[in-house]
Write a protein that holds these residues in place. Sequence first.
Motif, PDB file in Angstrom:
ATOM      1  N   PHE A  13       0.827  -1.178  -0.079  1.00 17.92           N
ATOM      2  CA  PHE A  13       0.169   0.138  -0.044  1.00 17.92           C
ATOM      3  C   PHE A  13       0.847   1.138  -0.002  1.00 17.92           C
ATOM      4  N   LYS A 104       5.420   6.115   8.924  1.00 24.07           N
ATOM      5  CA  LYS A 104       4.803   6.048  10.199  1.00 24.07           C
ATOM      6  C   LYS A 104       4.268   4.784  10.426  1.00 24.07           C
ATOM      7  N   TYR A 133      -0.564  13.709   6.656  1.00 23.27           N
ATOM      8  CA  TYR A 133      -1.665  14.627   6.870  1.00 23.27           C
ATOM      9  C   TYR A 133      -1.138  16.147   7.189  1.00 23.27           C
ATOM     10  N   ASP A 189      -1.125   2.820  14.749  1.00 26.17           N
ATOM     11  CA  ASP A 189      -1.232   3.314  13.176  1.00 26.17           C
ATOM     12  C   ASP A 189      -2.119   4.401  13.163  1.00 26.17           C
ATOM     13  N   HIS A 193      -1.070   9.457  13.946  1.00 27.18           N
ATOM     14  CA  HIS A 193      -1.459  10.294  13.049  1.00 27.18           C
ATOM     15  C   HIS A 193      -2.032  11.614  13.845  1.00 27.18           C
TER      16      HIS A 193
HETATM   17  C1  SOE Z   1      -4.131   1.817   7.443  1.00 24.35           C
HETATM   18  O1  SOE Z   1      -4.748   1.895   8.841  1.00 24.35           O
HETATM   19  C2  SOE Z   1      -3.746   3.089   7.025  1.00 24.35           C
HETATM   20  O2  SOE Z   1      -3.198   2.949   5.643  1.00 24.35           O
HETATM   21  C3  SOE Z   1      -2.511   3.832   7.844  1.00 24.35           C
HETATM   22  O3  SOE Z   1      -1.561   2.954   7.953  1.00 24.35           O
HETATM   23  C4  SOE Z   1      -1.999   5.035   7.127  1.00 24.35           C
HETATM   24  O4  SOE Z   1      -1.204   5.820   7.735  1.00 24.35           O
HETATM   25  C5  SOE Z   1      -3.652   5.888   6.785  1.00 24.35           C
HETATM   26  O5  SOE Z   1      -3.246   7.177   6.378  1.00 24.35           O
HETATM   27  C6  SOE Z   1      -4.637   5.162   6.116  1.00 24.35           C
HETATM   28  O6  SOE Z   1      -5.006   3.881   6.900  1.00 24.35           O
END
Ligand code: SOE
Length: 386
Positions: A13, A104, A133, A189, A193
């Motif tokens: 991802f 992160k 973000y 996770d 943020h």
């Molecule tokens: C998964 O929870 C995730 O991809 C996170 O790891 C990202 O940092 C977030 O922006 C979107 O969700």
Amino acid sequence: MKKIKVGMLGYSFMGRAHSNAYNQMPKFFYPPPAEPVKEIVCGRTKENVNSFAKQFGWNQVETDWKKMIDSDKIDLFDNSGPNNMHLEPNIAAAEEGINIFCEKPLARNLEEAEKMATAVRKNDVKAMCAFNYRRVPAIQLAKKLIDEGYIGDIYHWRAVYLQDWITDPDFPLVWRLRQDVAGSGPHGDLNAHIVDLSQYLLGGIKEVIGMEKTFIKERPLPSGAGVGLGDHTASEERKMGKVTVDDAVLFLAKFNNGALGSFEATRFATGRRNYNCFEINGSKGSIVWNLERMNELEFYSSEDPAFAQGFRTINVTEGIHPYVNKWWPSGHIIGWEHTFTHEVYDFFNAIAKDLEIHPNFDDAVKVQRVLEHVKDSIKSNSWKSC
Ligand code: SOE
């Protein structure tokens, strides 16, 4: 034109989001401060890495990160691997004198984060942690409004980061659900943020107290290696494994500036796919931002005339806002993936002009410290100083 050869670990991802950013940055932030060269992409399975390299235009593939982290081969190490693959490769890159761009959360725990930050300082390399973000134009506007006093003294920070991708008990035990790989669940996770955003916008946190829950305690093992986020199929024989991370963590915080904070991260907010939302209340006004309406910022000013007071929705797509004029005319909105291009632009600019970059690994350590003290507060059931 200065070229920066990138070596990237991981191709899932985040590997896709970062590859897209390397492709877009020199075209839209033209002329670029330096040209990204997608030199080497590294992953465990040669055939998968090969097809990824063809799809996103990487020059070479590698299955051993130790062979990739070599200053004769790359100038920038992009760590888009799972959290258990941050410590050793990042320290190796720092010791090789290679700048680092790491996803992160920086680490699985505070100790690992501090080791990486120390290695970066000791070897004098630039290292950025991809809290993307911060580089949403609406977040930049929020910072401007706060820093220039438009909402006055800050009373409250109220943030949630809600997802719902594991509410199905049959969803397999992927790496994000294993403490040995991820370190924690939505706490590391997603709370990572909103902690980073809170520190960027309001400053440091001095005390925390939290609570956590794991709603589903065991899950079917994945069919494949089970490390990639994309590995969503349960194994045929349905062997079960223990979930060793949180499914939800909520905590309260006292900020150094006197504000009170609340944070909530969960993967069980049914219906909320990626709902990152915060509200800040001050003595002269309030701000609300919601990732699902990423280009908008809600702003309330008590200095508006009484007959016109109310939350206004600012469409942050005018060229005067950071990054916007590199994309489209006013009103043509941008998306989640553009924030990664903004990160790459700022980092390449910092490298080319030898400037400071934020969030760096010291900023990421501050996030990790708050996360860790929340976990400690849960164990002791008492407030913890950060
Ligand atoms: C998964 O929870 C995730 O991809 C996170 O790891 C990202 O940092 C977030 O922006 C979107 O969700």
